[in-house]
Every structure is written in structure tokens, then in C-alpha cells.
Design a protein around this motif. Structure first.
Motif, PDB file in Angstrom:
ATOM      1  N   ASN A  29       0.835  -1.202   0.000  1.00  0.00           N
ATOM      2  CA  ASN A  29       0.000   0.000   0.000  1.00  0.00           C
ATOM      3  C   ASN A  29       0.871   1.254   0.000  1.00  0.00           C
ATOM      4  N   PRO A  30       0.834   2.075  -1.052  1.00  0.00           N
ATOM      5  CA  PRO A  30       1.710   3.248  -1.083  1.00  0.00           C
ATOM      6  C   PRO A  30       1.246   4.307  -0.102  1.00  0.00           C
ATOM      7  N   HIS A  31       2.190   5.135   0.339  1.00  0.00           N
ATOM      8  CA  HIS A  31       1.830   6.222   1.247  1.00  0.00           C
ATOM      9  C   HIS A  31       0.974   7.246   0.509  1.00  0.00           C
ATOM     10  N   PRO A  32      -0.059   7.776   1.160  1.00  0.00           N
ATOM     11  CA  PRO A  32      -0.901   8.763   0.485  1.00  0.00           C
ATOM     12  C   PRO A  32      -0.097  10.015   0.139  1.00  0.00           C
ATOM     13  N   THR A  33      -0.466  10.641  -0.961  1.00  0.00           N
ATOM     14  CA  THR A  33       0.209  11.861  -1.384  1.00  0.00           C
ATOM     15  C   THR A  33      -0.066  12.974  -0.371  1.00  0.00           C
ATOM     16  N   ALA A  34       0.986  13.713  -0.017  1.00  0.00           N
ATOM     17  CA  ALA A  34       0.828  14.811   0.942  1.00  0.00           C
ATOM     18  C   ALA A  34      -0.103  15.862   0.359  1.00  0.00           C
ATOM     19  N   GLN A  35      -0.915  16.437   1.224  1.00  0.00           N
ATOM     20  CA  GLN A  35      -1.930  17.394   0.792  1.00  0.00           C
ATOM     21  C   GLN A  35      -1.314  18.747   0.491  1.00  0.00           C
ATOM     22  N   LEU A  36      -1.825  19.400  -0.544  1.00  0.00           N
ATOM     23  CA  LEU A  36      -1.401  20.748  -0.901  1.00  0.00           C
ATOM     24  C   LEU A  36      -1.757  21.709   0.229  1.00  0.00           C
ATOM     25  N   THR A  37      -0.793  22.511   0.664  1.00  0.00           N
ATOM     26  CA  THR A  37      -1.033  23.472   1.741  1.00  0.00           C
ATOM     27  C   THR A  37      -0.373  24.808   1.410  1.00  0.00           C
ATOM     28  N   ILE A  38      -0.861  25.859   2.088  1.00  0.00           N
ATOM     29  CA  ILE A  38      -0.322  27.214   1.939  1.00  0.00           C
ATOM     30  C   ILE A  38       0.122  27.695   3.311  1.00  0.00           C
ATOM     31  N   GLU A  39       1.310  28.280   3.376  1.00  0.00           N
ATOM     32  CA  GLU A  39       1.829  28.831   4.632  1.00  0.00           C
ATOM     33  C   GLU A  39       2.106  30.329   4.452  1.00  0.00           C
ATOM     34  N   PRO A  40       1.308  31.214   5.090  1.00  0.00           N
ATOM     35  CA  PRO A  40       1.616  32.647   5.019  1.00  0.00           C
ATOM     36  C   PRO A  40       2.837  32.958   5.886  1.00  0.00           C
ATOM     37  N   VAL A  41       3.801  33.658   5.307  1.00  0.00           N
ATOM     38  CA  VAL A  41       5.017  34.025   6.035  1.00  0.00           C
ATOM     39  C   VAL A  41       5.201  35.546   5.948  1.00  0.00           C
ATOM     40  N   PRO A  42       4.876  36.288   7.052  1.00  0.00           N
ATOM     41  CA  PRO A  42       4.271  35.825   8.301  1.00  0.00           C
ATOM     42  C   PRO A  42       2.751  35.760   8.180  1.00  0.00           C
ATOM     43  N   SER A  43       2.097  35.144   9.179  1.00  0.00           N
ATOM     44  CA  SER A  43       0.635  35.052   9.154  1.00  0.00           C
ATOM     45  C   SER A  43      -0.020  36.342   9.650  1.00  0.00           C
ATOM     46  N   ASP A  44       0.684  37.094  10.497  1.00  0.00           N
ATOM     47  CA  ASP A  44       0.242  38.415  10.936  1.00  0.00           C
ATOM     48  C   ASP A  44       1.275  39.420  10.462  1.00  0.00           C
ATOM     49  N   VAL A  45       0.841  40.416   9.711  1.00  0.00           N
ATOM     50  CA  VAL A  45       1.782  41.337   9.081  1.00  0.00           C
ATOM     51  C   VAL A  45       1.274  42.763   9.210  1.00  0.00           C
ATOM     52  N   ALA A  46       2.197  43.718   9.291  1.00  0.00           N
ATOM     53  CA  ALA A  46       1.834  45.128   9.438  1.00  0.00           C
ATOM     54  C   ALA A  46       1.533  45.747   8.077  1.00  0.00           C
ATOM     55  N   GLU A  47       0.698  46.779   8.092  1.00  0.00           N
ATOM     56  CA  GLU A  47       0.410  47.525   6.874  1.00  0.00           C
ATOM     57  C   GLU A  47       1.716  48.020   6.248  1.00  0.00           C
ATOM     58  N   GLY A  48       1.787  47.934   4.912  1.00  0.00           N
ATOM     59  CA  GLY A  48       2.968  48.396   4.198  1.00  0.00           C
ATOM     60  C   GLY A  48       4.066  47.369   4.061  1.00  0.00           C
ATOM     61  N   ARG A  49       3.938  46.244   4.763  1.00  0.00           N
ATOM     62  CA  ARG A  49       4.941  45.186   4.671  1.00  0.00           C
ATOM     63  C   ARG A  49       4.515  44.142   3.642  1.00  0.00           C
ATOM     64  N   ASP A  50       5.314  43.069   3.533  1.00  0.00           N
ATOM     65  CA  ASP A  50       5.076  42.038   2.522  1.00  0.00           C
ATOM     66  C   ASP A  50       4.745  40.704   3.190  1.00  0.00           C
ATOM     67  N   VAL A  51       4.041  39.843   2.438  1.00  0.00           N
ATOM     68  CA  VAL A  51       3.773  38.490   2.898  1.00  0.00           C
ATOM     69  C   VAL A  51       4.011  37.528   1.737  1.00  0.00           C
ATOM     70  N   LEU A  52       4.576  36.376   2.051  1.00  0.00           N
ATOM     71  CA  LEU A  52       4.785  35.329   1.053  1.00  0.00           C
ATOM     72  C   LEU A  52       3.836  34.182   1.343  1.00  0.00           C
ATOM     73  N   LEU A  53       2.981  33.851   0.380  1.00  0.00           N
ATOM     74  CA  LEU A  53       2.108  32.694   0.507  1.00  0.00           C
ATOM     75  C   LEU A  53       2.883  31.500  -0.043  1.00  0.00           C
ATOM     76  N   LEU A  54       3.554  30.816   0.868  1.00  0.00           N
ATOM     77  CA  LEU A  54       4.465  29.735   0.516  1.00  0.00           C
ATOM     78  C   LEU A  54       3.685  28.439   0.326  1.00  0.00           C
ATOM     79  N   VAL A  55       3.888  27.790  -0.812  1.00  0.00           N
ATOM     80  CA  VAL A  55       3.127  26.594  -1.162  1.00  0.00           C
ATOM     81  C   VAL A  55       3.948  25.349  -0.845  1.00  0.00           C
ATOM     82  N   HIS A  56       3.288  24.349  -0.237  1.00  0.00           N
ATOM     83  CA  HIS A  56       3.923  23.077   0.090  1.00  0.00           C
ATOM     84  C   HIS A  56       3.186  21.935  -0.610  1.00  0.00           C
ATOM     85  N   ASN A  57       3.938  20.902  -0.948  1.00  0.00           N
ATOM     86  CA  ASN A  57       3.401  19.636  -1.474  1.00  0.00           C
ATOM     87  C   ASN A  57       2.701  19.798  -2.820  1.00  0.00           C
ATOM     88  N   VAL A  58       3.293  20.611  -3.694  1.00  0.00           N
ATOM     89  CA  VAL A  58       2.770  20.722  -5.057  1.00  0.00           C
ATOM     90  C   VAL A  58       3.089  19.437  -5.817  1.00  0.00           C
TER      91      VAL A  58
END
Length: 236
Positions: A29-58
Motif C-alpha cells: 500500500n503506497p503512502h498517500p500523497t501529501a496534501q497541498l497546503t499554503i503557509e503565510p510568512v508571516p501570518s500576521d503582518v503590518a500595513e505596508g509590509r510584505d507576505v509570502l504565501l508559501l506553497v507546500h506539497n505541489v
């Protein structure tokens, strides 16, 4: 007498065979494929700053990505799509000019505004037209202004009057903290804090209640302090 080689129910098989079948299924029985997920870096961010929506398990055979504003893949909410076949990005109706999509599917969002708070959805497409969807959210917090303390009675009488000190302005999603003589103020019989800690009430004030008082506002990305306030309490 030898024990029966099969269970008594109709159509049964020997228990040794059951164990063998389970062992083979576990092994193959093969291991199930890891689920696609999104990680905001950071998840809480100040106005005027940047955020990266980092994708895992594509998926390794993904040929395209599409980013949407919100929790559904509505074409009117499409921010940007990317093709791994042509190595090109195509903006959608919800594109603001502040988003950059990368070949691995991740999305960079720059110069954030408060209204950018919310959910974002990624849809990936493989070379055999299978689609996978993931949704995540991040929160953009405003930079907190310097607070100030207002008072409902500028000339309180000792032992007779009560006072209400309020930390201004009112800010949603902010935490309020009070200090007197640089010590955190506990909730008690004579000192009462409102439900959100924004208002401090002093009952039957005395000369020992002169202060100084300070209030502080906090959110996940910043903090701001008021100037100290010293009370003038009159004796009868």
C-alpha cells in the motif's frame, strides 16, 4: 482432534491466509500523497509590509497555478495564473499589481493594505487535468497610533467621587493594558477594568490614587504607549 483450519462462517479462509493478505497489503500500500497546503510568512503582518504565501506539497506534474481572492475559485476573483508550459503569468480581474507568482506556485504580496486581510485560494492543475485546491488566510494589522487617556471628571473629590479613565482611540483587534507607577493594574474592588480593558474605573478615589497612569495598545505586530497622566484629587 486438530483445530479447524478455517473460521466456521461460510466462505471463510484460514487465519494464516488472512495474516498473509494483511501483510502484503501493508507492504504494497503506497503512502498517500501529501496534501497541498499554503503557509503565510508571516501570518500576521503590518500595513505596508510584505507576505509570502508559501506553497507546500505541489504535485510533481503540475503544469499550472491559479490564485484567487476568497475561498472559492471564481473567475471574477482570479488574481493571477501561471503556466509551467509557457513560463508566463497572466493577471486576472482581482490583480492589484502588487502580486508576483513564482514557478513553484508561491505568491508574493507586497505593500499590504488593511483590506488585503482575508482568505486566498490556490488551484493547481496537472498534465492529466487533475486539480487540487488549498485555502489559507492572513491578517494585516494597522500600525497603532499613540494612545491618550481621557478622564470623565477633572476635579474629583477624595472619598466621594469615582473616575473613569479611557484609553483612546478605540481600535478593533487591539489589546489594552494599564499601568500605575509602572506596575500592571490588577482588577479589584476599587479598580475595575471594562471587558476589553479599554476603560479603568476607580471607585471612591483617595490621594493615593494620583498616579501616574499609562495605557498601552498592542496588536500582533506593534505596541504603543500613552504619555503618563497624574490625577489631581481635591480634599473636602
Amino acid at each position: 482432534m486438530q483445530p479447524p483450519s478455517a473460521c466456521p462462517c461460510r466462505g471463510g479462509i484460514p487465519w494464516q491466509g488472512v495474516l498473509l493478505a494483511v501483510s502484503l497489503l501493508t507492504f504494497w500500500n503506497p503512502h498517500p500523497t501529501a496534501q497541498l497546503t499554503i503557509e503565510p510568512v508571516p501570518s500576521d503582518v503590518a500595513e505596508g509590509r510584505d507576505v509570502l504565501l508559501l506553497v507546500h506539497n505541489v504535485s510533481g506534474n503540475a503544469v499550472g497555478y491559479a490564485w484567487y481572492r476568497g475561498q472559492i475559485t471564481d473567475r471574477t476573483r482570479l488574481i493571477v495564473s501561471y503556466s509551467n508550459l509557457t513560463h508566463s503569468a497572466t493577471p486576472g480581474p482581482a490583480f492589484s499589481g502588487r502580486e508576483t507568482v513564482y514557478p513553484n506556485g508561491s505568491l508574493l504580496f507586497v505593500n499590504l493594505k488593511k483590506e488585503d486581510t482575508g482568505f486566498y485560494t490556490l488551484q493547481t492543475t496537472t498534465d492529466n487535468f487533475d486539480a487540487e485546491v488549498a485555502t489559507e488566510e492572513f491578517c494585516v494589522h494597522e500600525k497603532l497610533p499613540k494612545p491618550n487617556i481621557t478622564i470623565n471628571n477633572s476635579q474629583p473629590m477624595e472619598g466621594e467621587d469615582s473616575l473613569a479613565l479611557t484609553c483612546e482611540p478605540e481600535i478593533h483587534y487591539a489589546t489594552y493594558l494599564w499601568k500605575i507607577k509602572n506596575q500592571t493594574i490588577p482588577d479589584g474592588d476599587r479598580l475595575k477594568l471594562s471587558n476589553n480593558n479599554r476603560t479603568l474605573t476607580l471607585f471612591s478615589v483617595t490621594r493615593n490614587d494620583t498616579g501616574p497612569y499609562e495605557c498601552e495598545t498592542q496588536n500582533p505586530v506593534s505596541a504603543s504607549h500613552s504619555d503618563p497622566l497624574t490625577l489631581s484629587i481635591s480634599c473636602e
